[in-house]
Write an enzyme that holds these catalytic residues in place. Structure first.
Site, mmCIF file in Angstrom:
data_model
loop_
_atom_site.group_PDB
_atom_site.id
_atom_site.type_symbol
_atom_site.label_atom_id
_atom_site.label_comp_id
_atom_site.label_asym_id
_atom_site.label_seq_id
_atom_site.Cartn_x
_atom_site.Cartn_y
_atom_site.Cartn_z
ATOM 1 N N HIS A 63 1.004 -0.945 -0.046
ATOM 2 C CA HIS A 63 0.004 0.077 0.181
ATOM 3 C C HIS A 63 0.869 1.244 -0.132
ATOM 4 C CE1 HIS A 63 0.659 -0.585 4.301
ATOM 5 N NE2 HIS A 63 0.298 0.652 4.456
ATOM 6 N N ASP A 67 5.529 4.900 5.343
ATOM 7 C CA ASP A 67 6.639 3.838 5.682
ATOM 8 C C ASP A 67 6.614 2.614 5.076
ATOM 9 O OD1 ASP A 67 3.773 3.424 6.739
ATOM 10 O OD2 ASP A 67 4.591 1.815 8.148
ATOM 11 N N HIS A 68 6.136 2.501 3.828
ATOM 12 C CA HIS A 68 5.950 1.139 2.770
ATOM 13 C C HIS A 68 6.472 1.759 1.635
ATOM 14 C CE1 HIS A 68 3.753 -1.592 5.572
ATOM 15 N NE2 HIS A 68 3.507 -0.415 5.949
ATOM 16 N N HIS A 269 5.795 -5.558 11.771
ATOM 17 C CA HIS A 269 5.349 -4.159 11.639
ATOM 18 C C HIS A 269 4.993 -3.861 13.241
ATOM 19 C CE1 HIS A 269 2.399 -1.088 10.640
ATOM 20 N NE2 HIS A 269 3.136 -1.062 9.471
#
Length: 311
Positions: A63, A67-68, A269
């Site tokens: 997504h 942070d990704h 995570h």
């Protein structure tokens, strides 16, 4: 096939952990590795590992939260300088192409290799003769996807003793039998693969989830997986906060693994409130009370994807 975590923190990096990224190493199977998510400083983490960007084949984005993906432009720009000349494909939700195009265009970054960006909304994302990748939408604040990576079954090993009994020596005939072809022997007999091949080697399945609340598609993606990677942002005493922030707890991840019949579970995570591995131990313990074969992701450690027998 192994997993190497390059970041295990949620939201922002900490002194102990980087934000989300993980590598699926397939050096024996295809001499490459795949990346799942690319949080800020992922390329720095790769420099600390044994991975080489020249071997990176595919990137799967779950997504578009920062942070990704904030590490993606830098990694794509640097890859050529680290010997990356082969094609690289990035898969992700709608919007990932615009993000990459704008970042690279405004920074006037030059990509010296073929870069393909494939946007998807779930379904079969990729397939070749060895592996298939499927994706389904999860339950998060924005569209977040999980990926199910399925290694296809391989033919069984040749029984060398039986081949010798039939008078066959190593050569092209071995390859034909391995490919499932029958061959005619000099005595007029037809030798079928089933005569000399052992049981097929079952392929492994890895499920990598993006950020999510518990939902039905988690179970579909994780069904009978050899390894499930599930977010566990909070301990279960904060399940109300997990719900409000569209995340999962360690117990909810363990419950999903048990309900789906997964063989092993790795939690990742983690909220930065859990500062180090010592603070994460209670999170692991409560997950193991539900699903004993649970591990905590640790950065730059290798986790083998084990081949489990059916049943």
């Amino acid at each position: 096939m192994e997993l190497e975590f390059l970041g295990t923190n949620a939201g922002v990096p900490s002194l102990q952990r980087n934000v989300t990224s993980m590598a699926l190493r397939m050096f024996e199977e295809r001499r490459t590795f795949w990346l799942f998510d690319c949080g800020e400083a992922t390329q720095h983490q790769i420099l600390r590992s044994s991975l080489k960007l020249s071997k990176l084949e595919k990137i799967f984005i779950t997504h578009l939260h920062g942070d990704h993906i904030f590490g993606l432009p830098g990694l794509l720009s640097s890859r050529a300088y680290q010997g990356g000349t082969t094609k690289l494909t990035v898969y992700g939700p709608p919007g990932i192409k615009q993000y990459i195009d704008v970042s690279l265009t405004l920074s006037q970054s030059r990509i010296e290799y073929e870069l393909e960006v494939v946007e998807h909304a779930g379904g079969l994302v990729y397939e070749d003769e060895d592996i298939a990748v499927e994706s389904l939408l999860l339950d998060h604040r924005i569209d977040s996807y999980g990926y199910r990576i399925t290694e296809k079954d391989k033919p069984g090993s040749l029984d060398l003793k039986r081949l010798a009994e039939y008078g066959l020596k190593p050569g092209p005939a071995y390859g034909r039998l391995k490919r499932g072809e029958s061959i005619d022997l000099e005595n007029g007999m037809t030798l079928h693969p089933s005569d000399v091949l052992g049981a097929p080697k079952k392929g492994r399945t890895v499920t990598v989830l993006g950020d999510t609340r518990p939902c039905g598609n988690v179970l579909k993606l994780a069904r009978d997986a050899d390894l499930l990677v599930h977010e566990a942002t909070f301990m279960d005493d904060l399940k109300e906060s997990a719900y409000n922030y569209h995340h999962s707890t360690s117990v909810q991840a363990a419950e999903a693994a048990a309900a789906a019949g997964a063989k092993e579970l790795i939690l990742t995570h983690f909220s930065s409130r859990y500062k180090d591995m010592e603070h994460l131990k209670p999170l692991l313990e409560e997950a193991q009370s539900v699903f004993p074969k649970t591990l905590l992701a640790e950065e730059l450690m290798l986790f083998p994807v084990r081949r489990h027998d059916e049943g």
